[in-house]
Design a protein around this motif. Structure first.
Motif, short mmCIF file in Angstrom:
data_model
loop_
_atom_site.label_atom_id
_atom_site.label_comp_id
_atom_site.label_asym_id
_atom_site.label_seq_id
_atom_site.Cartn_x
_atom_site.Cartn_y
_atom_site.Cartn_z
N PRO A 94 7.55 40.58 72.13
CA PRO A 94 6.11 40.57 72.42
C PRO A 94 5.70 39.51 73.45
O PRO A 94 4.52 39.32 73.70
N TRP A 95 6.66 38.81 74.01
CA TRP A 95 6.36 37.69 74.91
C TRP A 95 6.26 38.11 76.37
O TRP A 95 6.90 39.06 76.80
N ILE A 96 5.50 37.33 77.12
CA ILE A 96 5.51 37.42 78.57
C ILE A 96 5.93 36.04 79.05
O ILE A 96 5.27 35.03 78.77
N CYS A 97 7.07 36.00 79.72
CA CYS A 97 7.59 34.75 80.27
C CYS A 97 7.01 34.60 81.67
O CYS A 97 7.10 35.50 82.49
N VAL A 98 6.42 33.44 81.93
CA VAL A 98 5.78 33.20 83.22
C VAL A 98 6.30 31.90 83.81
O VAL A 98 6.58 30.94 83.09
N GLN A 99 6.46 31.91 85.12
CA GLN A 99 6.99 30.74 85.81
C GLN A 99 6.24 30.55 87.11
O GLN A 99 5.95 31.51 87.83
#
Length: 102
Positions: A94-99
């Motif tokens: 369910p995650w959104i990894c953002v960088q």
């Protein structure tokens, strides 16, 4: 040939293909739902997503302990919204990894 030169896994390739540049406005609703993870710029965004997708608890715990991966907090969200930097994201439900890219 070093281990870093080795071919990436099929999962890595799939996640890499799903990585996209995104604006903060598009991410705000996910932040509000507590689904946004910030990945430090010195980590490979796709490798982090791969570790999450593979349930590599030991590696994820190490990154969390070191502050290299963290759930986006209000202060960070306000800073990102104010600066509007280049952001890259990949979804690992369910995650959104953002960088942030520099």
């Amino acid at each position: 040939m070093t281990s870093n030169d080795a071919a990436h896994s099929p999962l890595y390739a799939k996640l890499l293909a799903e990585t996209a540049k995104i604006g903060w406005l598009e991410l705000e609703r996910f932040f509000a739902r507590g689904m946004l993870l910030r990945v430090a710029s010195d980590l490979d965004l796709v490798s982090v997503a791969e570790a999450i997708a593979s349930d590599d608890t030991a590696q994820i715990t190490q990154w969390l302990s070191a502050g290299l991966v963290e759930r986006v907090q209000s202060e960070t969200a306000a800073d990102i919204a104010a600066r509007d930097p280049d952001l890259w994201a990949v979804v690992v439900s369910p995650w959104i990894c953002v960088q942030e890219r520099h």
